[in-house]
Scaffold this motif. Structure first.
Motif, PDB file in Angstrom:
ATOM      1  N   TRP A 147       0.821  -1.217   0.000  1.00 37.06           N
ATOM      2  CA  TRP A 147       0.000   0.000   0.000  1.00 37.06           C
ATOM      3  C   TRP A 147       0.852   1.264   0.000  1.00 37.06           C
ATOM      4  O   TRP A 147       0.419   2.304  -0.446  1.00 37.06           O
ATOM      5  CB  TRP A 147      -0.949   0.000   1.206  1.00 37.06           C
ATOM      6  N   ILE A 170      -5.100  -2.897  -2.243  1.00 38.15           N
ATOM      7  CA  ILE A 170      -5.264  -3.855  -1.142  1.00 38.15           C
ATOM      8  C   ILE A 170      -6.338  -4.838  -1.566  1.00 38.15           C
ATOM      9  O   ILE A 170      -7.495  -4.476  -1.766  1.00 38.15           O
ATOM     10  CB  ILE A 170      -5.625  -3.126   0.156  1.00 38.15           C
ATOM     11  N   ILE A 176      -5.814  -6.497   4.257  1.00 35.68           N
ATOM     12  CA  ILE A 176      -6.449  -5.468   5.097  1.00 35.68           C
ATOM     13  C   ILE A 176      -5.946  -5.623   6.527  1.00 35.68           C
ATOM     14  O   ILE A 176      -5.476  -4.684   7.172  1.00 35.68           O
ATOM     15  CB  ILE A 176      -7.993  -5.593   5.067  1.00 35.68           C
ATOM     16  N   SER A 184      -2.327  -4.610   6.822  1.00 36.11           N
ATOM     17  CA  SER A 184      -2.074  -3.170   6.716  1.00 36.11           C
ATOM     18  C   SER A 184      -2.504  -2.441   7.994  1.00 36.11           C
ATOM     19  O   SER A 184      -1.865  -1.474   8.411  1.00 36.11           O
ATOM     20  CB  SER A 184      -2.778  -2.587   5.492  1.00 36.11           C
ATOM     21  N   TYR A 244      -5.463   6.704   8.674  1.00 35.43           N
ATOM     22  CA  TYR A 244      -5.595   5.939   7.427  1.00 35.43           C
ATOM     23  C   TYR A 244      -5.189   6.816   6.241  1.00 35.43           C
ATOM     24  O   TYR A 244      -4.406   6.405   5.396  1.00 35.43           O
ATOM     25  CB  TYR A 244      -7.051   5.465   7.224  1.00 35.43           C
ATOM     26  N   LEU A 282      -3.552   4.553   3.281  1.00 31.72           N
ATOM     27  CA  LEU A 282      -4.589   3.530   3.420  1.00 31.72           C
ATOM     28  C   LEU A 282      -5.994   4.090   3.181  1.00 31.72           C
ATOM     29  O   LEU A 282      -6.986   3.457   3.563  1.00 31.72           O
ATOM     30  CB  LEU A 282      -4.502   2.867   4.810  1.00 31.72           C
ATOM     31  N   GLU A 313      -7.654   4.160   0.606  1.00 27.41           N
ATOM     32  CA  GLU A 313      -8.396   3.227  -0.250  1.00 27.41           C
ATOM     33  C   GLU A 313      -9.320   2.310   0.564  1.00 27.41           C
ATOM     34  O   GLU A 313     -10.413   1.946   0.130  1.00 27.41           O
ATOM     35  CB  GLU A 313      -7.341   2.424  -1.009  1.00 27.41           C
ATOM     36  N   LEU A 314      -8.879   1.985   1.773  1.00 31.69           N
ATOM     37  CA  LEU A 314      -9.691   1.090   2.613  1.00 31.69           C
ATOM     38  C   LEU A 314     -11.009   1.748   3.022  1.00 31.69           C
ATOM     39  O   LEU A 314     -11.960   1.075   3.415  1.00 31.69           O
ATOM     40  CB  LEU A 314      -8.917   0.716   3.890  1.00 31.69           C
ATOM     41  N   HIS A 320     -13.474   3.784   8.831  1.00 33.57           N
ATOM     42  CA  HIS A 320     -12.288   3.407   9.610  1.00 33.57           C
ATOM     43  C   HIS A 320     -12.721   2.724  10.895  1.00 33.57           C
ATOM     44  O   HIS A 320     -12.094   1.779  11.363  1.00 33.57           O
ATOM     45  CB  HIS A 320     -11.441   4.658   9.905  1.00 33.57           C
ATOM     46  N   HIS A 352     -13.519  -0.872  10.231  1.00 32.90           N
ATOM     47  CA  HIS A 352     -12.265  -1.619  10.006  1.00 32.90           C
ATOM     48  C   HIS A 352     -11.590  -1.895  11.335  1.00 32.90           C
ATOM     49  O   HIS A 352     -11.158  -3.010  11.615  1.00 32.90           O
ATOM     50  CB  HIS A 352     -11.303  -0.797   9.131  1.00 32.90           C
TER      51      HIS A 352
END
Ligand code: F6R
Length: 636
Positions: free
Chosen positions: A275, A281, A287, A290, A310, A315, A317-318, A324, A327
């Motif tokens: 990443w 990812i 995931i 990362s 992030y 990150l 993109e996540l 967040h 996640h």
């Protein structure tokens, strides 16, 4: 395999390789890589042969180029490529060993290449390890002149040492160095210990081309295979040039390629933190990885990672499809659920999110231990729990481990026998004489048997302490190990059958095994590969469908937190119990034979490691445990 149409591929977009200061290509398949290097060499020879021109090759020894030499021999035999116009210069030779010594690089080159091609013997140049000290300087000057007289090296083949050396240019060698006599680094000598049956037999110096000599080559190809090289590769490719990592000095050459397999490349940013270089990812594993990485990077527990964290760390993109917060929650829960005090499963509990199944409540379990102490060193706390929680636990010591018992230790038992039974005999005197040399590894069946027995008795003391009946302790003494030398044989069907027979007789629900794959020559690697082969072979049997395999790590390494599927916490008392179990392996305390450069005793290393992983878990946001043992599930 036909590689005919395979070409070197560009490593990817420039942003992917933006941390890399050397042209680097990573291959899934080592054979393909070897073919391409051999093909490049052959193309040049072919072209030069047509013009009746000499091709000058710089050659290396060691395990890295062997596959290429095989391919060159193949080209010679199948496609009738002649080496009559080829001149070769080898990088180095050990100093103080004869050309016909079985570990000399002269022998190596004959065996692996020269005896199988039509090269003119007068065109082969290898530094001479038999020279008188006062003639070395002259020899080295002439070596350089000889290379120059051919117009320099066209293609230089290199391996890389685990300390980053090229040729025998050890850390500290500078970019102006030329062919010379050098002292070998501890790490280099340690890496060669298997070939010389112990580090003390490894020569302490060598004659090597210098960095400048190497840099004068028109083209340089460095190959690296295996996890053991990943650190050196990372530093050489991504860090600034530094004499501490001689291979990094290759950054100044404008026609060099590093040819790597996935393992040696595993620490390059594009692979370990993709990443960071704009790679997508792709899956749950990435995931998870990362977010563990992010937590370490910004030094915050997972649940406190912010949207900003992030976004500022590549990150974002996540966050496209999931917040967040979600996640954080998912990754934290996953981590939290790896923790269990019931490594064999908790009876009657809801096991939806537990690492192990609750059924059957009493499991049959085999712990495979490559040497007779890895069980307690690596998973002593878990072992203790499995027994106290009522499972039928078996321990299988795969090898006798007899090479790691010092002569002093064996002598102690010979003398005890002699004094206690008042029996002096020729036999005893012979053994005492053999054992009087403290350091030599004695390839004598009686000595090796005694050493094996010492380790067996120590193991039984430890397993009895844990509460295991002796009948559940299996000493497999796999034949591949029994060479009486440090270097072991290739494993054979015999080894495989012994392992498979045990599995078939116990029909385990759980198997624990040492999952160390880093050391390409090591006993742990052979032992785990034998297990993988057994699993493949037995997979179809009914009982195997209900068998889960858990891998532990040995005394040196730990899983990364994102790789862990089960973490078993140890209380302070359990840590002490584990220490006691390790202490029963007395022959392995007090600076064992194969300590490496880490001066700590096994119990110290492992206690520190078990503590450190508990601290890491705590930093990620779980409760504060004294220590932990960790496992990764292996699916077959
Ligand atoms: C060999 C040499 C060394 C090796 C290096 C890697 O002639 O000069 O630099 O290339 O030590 O060794 P292997 O390939 O055995 O891992």
């Amino acid at each position: 395999m036909s590689h005919k149409n395979i070409k070197y591929k560009n490593p990817g977009s420039s942003s992917t390789t933006r941390f890399e200061k050397i042209h680097t290509i990573v291959f899934d398949n080592k054979k393909t890589a070897e073919f391409l290097v051999a093909d490049e060499i052959i193309k040049l020879i072919r072209k030069n042969n047509k013009k009746n021109k000499t091709t000058v090759l710089g050659l290396a020894t060691g395990s890295s180029p062997i596959g290429i030499y095989k391919q060159l021999i193949d080209f010679h035999k199948k496609e009738k490529i002649t080496f009559k116009n080829v001149v070769t210069f080898n990088l180095d030779e050990y100093y103080g060993i004869e050309k016909n010594h079985n570990q000399s690089y002269h022998q190596f080159m004959d065996e692996k290449l020269f005896n199988h091609i039509d090269i003119n013997r007068d065109n082969i140049y290898i530094p001479d390890g038999e020279l008188n000290k006062n003639t070395i300087e002259n020899f080295c000057k002439n070596y350089e002149k000889k290379i120059d007289s051919y117009g320099g090296i066209d293609i230089q083949i290199l391996g890389i040492g685990s300390n980053g050396h090229i040729g025998f240019n050890e850390p500290g060698s500078n970019s102006n160095s030329v062919t010379r006599l050098v002292k070998l680094d501890y790490q280099t000598r340690n890496d060669a210990r298997l070939d010389f049956n112990g580090i003390k037999n490894v020569p302490s110096s060598a004659i090597t081309m210098g960095i400048k000599t190497i840099l004068k080559s028109k083209r340089i190809i460095l190959m690296a295979w295996g996890l053991g090289k990943s650190n050196a590769v990372k530093k050489a490719v991504e860090f600034k040039q530094n004499v501490k990592v001689p291979a990094s000095l290759l950054q100044s050459h404008d026609n060099v390629s590093f040819i790597l397999d996935k393992n040696s490349a595993s620490l390059l940013t594009r692979i370990s933190e993709p990443w960071q270089v704009g790679q997508q990812i792709l899956d749950e594993e990435m995931i998870n990885r990362s977010i563990h990485w992010l937590s370490a990077k910004v030094e915050k527990p997972i649940l406190r990672l912010s949207e900003n964290d992030y976004n500022q760390n590549n990150l974002s993109e996540l966050l496209v499809n999931k917040s967040h917060y979600n996640h954080n929650l998912d990754v934290f829960n996953k981590l939290q659920r790896t923790i269990t005090g019931w490594p064999g499963g908790k009876p009657k509990a809801d096991d939806t999110y537990r690492p192990e199944r609750k059924h059957p409540a009493k499991k049959r379990i085999i712990i495979f231990s490559p040497h007779p102490d890895d069980d307690v060193v690596s998973m002593g706390g878990t072992f203790d729990r499995l027994v106290s929680q009522g499972h039928e636990v078996h321990v299988a010591y795969q090898t006798s481990g007899n090479i790691a018992v010092s002569n002093e230790e064996v002598l102690k038992f010979v003398e005890l026998y002699e004094d206690f039974f008042d029996r002096s005999s020729n036999f005893i005197n012979e053994l005492k004489k053999l054992l009087s040399d403290k350091k030599k590894i004695i390839n004598d069946k009686r000595v090796r048997k005694l050493a094996s027995l010492i380790r067996e008795k120590e193991s039984l003391a430890a397993t009895r302490f844990i509460g295991l009946p002796d009948s559940n302790v299996h000493f497999l003494s796999l034949p591949f190990y029994e060479t009486g030398k440090i270097k072991k044989n290739e494993p054979s069907k015999k080894d495989l059958d012994i392992m498979c027979d045990l599995i078939k007789s116990v029909k385990p629900h759980q198997i624990f095994a040492a999952g160390d794959l880093a050391d390409p020559h090591g006993t742990h690697k052979v032992c785990i590969e034998l297990l993988f082969d057994c699993l493949k072979k037995l997979k179809k049997l009914d009982f195997m469908k209900d068998c889960w395999v858990w891998l532990y790590r040995g005394a040196w390494h730990e899983w990364d937190t994102h790789e862990i599927d089960m973490a078993v916490p140890l209380s302070p008392e359990q840590v002490l119990r584990k220490r006691r179990a390790i202490f029963y392996h007395q022959s392995q305390n007090n600076s064992v034979m194969f300590q490496g450069d880490d001066e700590r005793e096994f119990w110290q290393r492992v206690e520190q490691r078990n503590r450190e992983i508990a601290i890491r878990y705590n930093e990620l946001g779980t409760a504060d445990y004294q220590a932990m043992e960790t496992f990764r599930r292996y699916y077959f």
